[in-house]
Design an enzyme around this catalytic site. Structure first.
Site, short mmCIF file in Angstrom:
data_model
loop_
_atom_site.label_atom_id
_atom_site.label_comp_id
_atom_site.label_asym_id
_atom_site.label_seq_id
_atom_site.Cartn_x
_atom_site.Cartn_y
_atom_site.Cartn_z
N GLY A 43 -24.43 -31.36 10.61
CA GLY A 43 -25.46 -30.37 10.91
C GLY A 43 -26.45 -30.25 9.77
O GLY A 43 -27.65 -30.37 9.97
N ILE A 49 -9.81 -22.26 -4.10
CA ILE A 49 -10.00 -23.47 -3.32
C ILE A 49 -8.87 -23.56 -2.31
O ILE A 49 -7.70 -23.63 -2.68
CB ILE A 49 -10.03 -24.71 -4.25
CG1 ILE A 49 -11.20 -24.61 -5.25
CG2 ILE A 49 -10.12 -26.00 -3.42
CD1 ILE A 49 -12.57 -24.50 -4.62
N LEU A 50 -9.20 -23.53 -1.04
CA LEU A 50 -8.17 -23.48 0.00
C LEU A 50 -7.56 -24.86 0.26
O LEU A 50 -6.42 -24.96 0.71
CB LEU A 50 -8.73 -22.92 1.30
CG LEU A 50 -9.28 -21.48 1.20
CD1 LEU A 50 -9.81 -21.03 2.55
CD2 LEU A 50 -8.22 -20.52 0.70
N THR A 57 -10.51 -31.26 1.05
CA THR A 57 -11.73 -31.04 1.83
C THR A 57 -12.81 -30.39 0.97
O THR A 57 -14.00 -30.66 1.16
CB THR A 57 -11.44 -30.17 3.08
OG1 THR A 57 -10.77 -28.97 2.68
CG2 THR A 57 -10.58 -30.92 4.08
N GLY A 63 -17.17 -20.23 -1.30
CA GLY A 63 -17.95 -21.13 -0.44
C GLY A 63 -18.40 -22.34 -1.23
O GLY A 63 -19.08 -22.20 -2.25
N GLY A 112 -19.86 -25.16 0.35
CA GLY A 112 -20.66 -26.02 1.22
C GLY A 112 -21.92 -26.55 0.55
O GLY A 112 -22.33 -27.68 0.80
N GLU A 113 -22.56 -25.73 -0.26
CA GLU A 113 -23.90 -26.10 -0.71
C GLU A 113 -24.06 -26.25 -2.21
O GLU A 113 -24.97 -26.93 -2.68
CB GLU A 113 -24.90 -25.09 -0.12
CG GLU A 113 -25.05 -25.38 1.36
CD GLU A 113 -25.60 -24.24 2.20
OE1 GLU A 113 -26.68 -24.41 2.77
OE2 GLU A 113 -24.95 -23.19 2.33
#
Ligand code: MOS
Length: 735
Positions: free
Chosen positions: A235, A627-628, A632, A699, A701-702
């Site tokens: 995405g 960090i889960l 990933t 987070g 992601g970015e």
């Protein structure tokens, strides 16, 4: 009740639970769905960038083989406008009038029996235009400017005076180009009406929003709309809108009373699903001779379409990145005849951080100071906007670990001083940040009669690992092995989820999953503790834990019984609980929510004769809070780093300045970083669980992308002595 922190399975780098489905081709992406009797859509797009349609010629298309209908602004039924979402108002309805606002705007929708017939007929549709001169230049004085459109502008202290009296000042302008998200998966929509009920398979990062939008657009209840998206082929922000083509596909299906499927072409992806807007940024930095920032003035102007909104406050990060008493940040947008821009991979921070971190490097050079030392001197453990301590910020550790792993101390500060044969070697670094983004979320957890669990929410996994980390979280909370827990998503009939965007989904969804699982365990505990036949009789439900699928008094697994036994004895086939999460309220926390931080260190090599730039090494040290899943999360940072290399060196959506047509809207012409452009990437996580978020996550992601472009630009300067203030950095700029 145990906390997320004490659970062992969280954090482990377990493989993606959806990995086998993806690599064996059994994971259905939006374009893979088909239903009997479906027809196929094809878009017709404007070949001028501004003006109006005088006349549409659809006769030839309508007469073409297999064509069922051709929708234009002259015959399409009226629809309503969608809602205001968390990222702003919906786009106005497509084909609603004769106005042309950008090249590539949808002007007709052809529906035929086969995709080939639809595509062929779309080529037969002609429009007569009354074209006007398009506004395409960001600096065109005729362009309408939106001033502070997101109310993010800041001003503290006396910036102008402080700049005036600063011992050292630096003024520089930085520009960044349009980039296109370009997820590998082509966007697809399949719309199926049954009476007034609409089912849509759609490429989206946010099915709950697409459902709300389509319900409003067609004036039907939300319960009559179902949006399905179990897998997304990437995405990068392009799936954060219900785009006009989604409405068109659903409308076409309604008109012809048959299912309709549309798959965008790659060139259409450049004009139909957003892009990162270009912009200019003006920075003025004042400092003392020993490198203390005394003033920072950061202003931006970025491009926007004639209609629509796009959250891109480039300069806003400069209000909190460093300690500095006098700061102005201002952001503006100019409305142009361009396709609608939209979030792309670290929106606003990708651009704003490039400017600020480049400017600090320039300042360090002027001060003859190590650029890392300059960052250290201006580090802040409190949010300078509020004076509140950050909820978690291990940036100093990022610098320290990064510098050590990279070998920063080996750097000769003199530009053009390091060489390997014909390669000029440069070391550059930059700080990175991505702000906290909170959203409300819900989830549902069920234990089935066989003792397995199903947890679900209407979220998406855009490649980030949502399926996996949520299964891990649920397994830990429910005391079950991972293979007995299924996490399901991608269906708007599931509990409402926010967007997979803004690096905010894991925190919001993780907290909702945690809540649902905790409530479910509580329900089991209450059943068992009041049951004369249970070994838990007489214990307080407050003192019950679950391990290995057994519910037992805390610390006494020997006294427990299984979920399945409890269900069976009570004649239940399953037990379900709902969970919710809301973002923390900063004023109640007494802390400022920090978001993620990082330090990026890059080695580049520049061919002394050809100007060819190679990224040789990247060290990214990230404070992502808890960090889960190490695996990933690392993948996220690797992907972000590659996106950062693309932003720095390759990605550039070129618009023809006369026609407004995108000149390189194909994968043959639009460059992205590929394997040969990407060296081994070193990724390290540091820091503690965030104190302000329930899951402790920030987070990731970015933040992986942010800081890469300036670190590369700074390394290029170090290698060559040439300061490039314009992205992407191409070799002609170095010659
Ligand atoms: Mo991201 S650009 O917020 O999907």
């Amino acid at each position: 009740m145990s906390t997320v922190e004490s659970r062992p399975r969280v954090g482990a780098g377990v493989n993606r639970v959806d990995g086998p489905r993806k690599v064996t081709g059994t994971a259905p992406y939006p374009m893979d769905f088909s239903v009997p009797g479906q027809a196929y859509g094809a878009l017709v797009q404007s070949t001028v960038a501004a003006g109006r349609i005088v006349r549409m010629h659809t006769d030839a298309a309508e007469a073409a083989s297999g064509v069922i209908t051709v929708l234009t602004h002259e015959n399409i039924p009226k629809v309503r406008t969608g809602p205001v979402t968390a990222i702003g108002p919906s786009l106005p309805a497509p084909l609603r009038n004769d106005r042309i606002l950008h090249h590539g705007q949808h002007i007709a929708f052809v529906v035929a029996e086969t995709p080939e017939q639809a595509t062929a007929a779309a080529r037969l549709v002609r429009a007569d235009y009354e074209a006007t001169e398009p506004l395409l230049d960001l600096h065109d004085a005729r362009a309408e400017q939106l001033i502070d459109p997101w109310e993010t502008d800041t001003a503290r202290g006396e910036t102008a005076a402080a700049l005036e009296s600063a011992e050292v000042t630096l003024r520089a302008t930085y520009t960044t180009s349009d980039n296109t998200n370009n997820p590998l998966g082509l966007f697809a929509t399949l719309a199926v009406w049954e009476g007034d009920t609409l089912t849509v398979h759609d490429t989206s990062q946010w099915p709950s929003m697409v459902r709300t939008t389509l319900a409003m657009v067609f004036g039907i209840p939300e319960s009559a709309v179902r949006v399905l998206v179990p897998y997304v082929g990437g995405g990068f922000g392009s799936g954060l809108r219900a785009w006009p083509h989604v409405t068109l596909t659903a409308m076409a299906a309604r008109v012809i009373k048959r299912p309709v499927k549309l798959v965008l072409t790659r060139p259409q992806m450049f004009t139909s699903v957003g892009h990162r807007p270009s912009g200019a940024q003006w920075l003025s930095v004042g400092a003392t001779r020993d490198g203390e920032l005394v003033a920072l003035d950061h202003r931006s102007l970025s491009s926007l379409s004639m209609e629509g909104t796009d959250y891109e406050p480039f300069a806003s990060g400069s209000a909190y990145a460093y300690r500095c008493p006098n700061v102005i940040t201002q952001d503006r947008q100019a409305r142009l005849n361009i396709a609608v821009p939209m979030s792309m991979r670290a929106p606003a921070e990708a651009q704003g951080n490039f400017a600020l971190e480049s400017a600090l490097d320039e300042l360090a050079c002027r001060l003859h100071m190590d650029p890392l030392e300059l960052r250290l001197r201006n580090h802040t453990d409190v949010d300078p906007r509020s004076g509140l301590p950050w909820s978690g910020k291990a940036l100093l550790e990022c610098y320290e670990v990064g510098a050590r792993r990279f070998g920063w101390s080996d750097r000769n500060p003199e530009p053009r001083s390091m060489r390997d044969g014909n390669w000029l070697v440069g070391y550059g670094m930059a700080s990175a940040w991505f702000p906290y983004f909170g959203q409300p979320c819900s989830a549902q957890a069920t234990i089935n009669g066989d003792g397995s669990a199903l947890v679900r929410s209407a979220a998406t996994d855009i490649g980030t690992g949502t399926y996996t980390v949520m299964a891990q979280l649920a397994a830990d909370e429910l005391g079950l092995p991972l293979d007995l827990v299924r996490f399901d998503l991608g269906d708007s009939d599931m509990p409402n989820s926010p967007m997979a965007g803004g690096s905010g989904l894991t925190g919001a969804l993780g907290n909702a999953v945690h809540d649902a699982c905790r409530r479910l365990v509580r329900s089991f505990a209450e059943l068992a503790c009041g049951d004369a036949d249970s070994p838990l009789l007489g214990y307080s439900p407050d003192d019950v834990e679950c391990t290995d699928g057994r519910v037992h008094p805390a610390g006494r697994p020997d006294l427990g019984e299984s979920y399945a036994d409890i269900l069976a004895r009570h004649g239940l086939s399953e037990l379900t609980a709902n969970g919710n999460s809301t973002p923390p309220v900063t004023t109640e926390l007494g802390m400022s929510l920090a978001g993620a931080y990082g330090a990026k260190f890059v080695e580049v090599r520049v061919d002394a004769d050809l100007g060819l730039i190679r990224v040789a090494r990247v060290v990214s040290v990230i404070d992502g809070g808890r960090i889960l899943n190490e695996k990933t999360a690392r993948s996220q940072i690797i992907g972000g780093t590659i996106g950062g290399i693309g932003l720095a060196l390759f990605e550039d959506t070129v618009t023809d300045p006369r026609t407004g047509r995108i000149a390189n809207g194909t994968f043959a012409d639009y460059l992205v970083a590929v394997n040969a452009d990407v060296p081994d990437l070193d990724v390290v996580f540091v820091g503690e669980p965030d104190r302000g978020t329930a899951t402790g996550t920030k987070g990731v992601g970015e933040v992986g992308l942010v800081g890469i472009a300036p670190a590369i630009a700074n390394a290029v300067y170090h290698a060559t002595g040439k300061r490039i203030r314009e992205l992407p950095i191409t070799l002609d700029a170095l010659l």
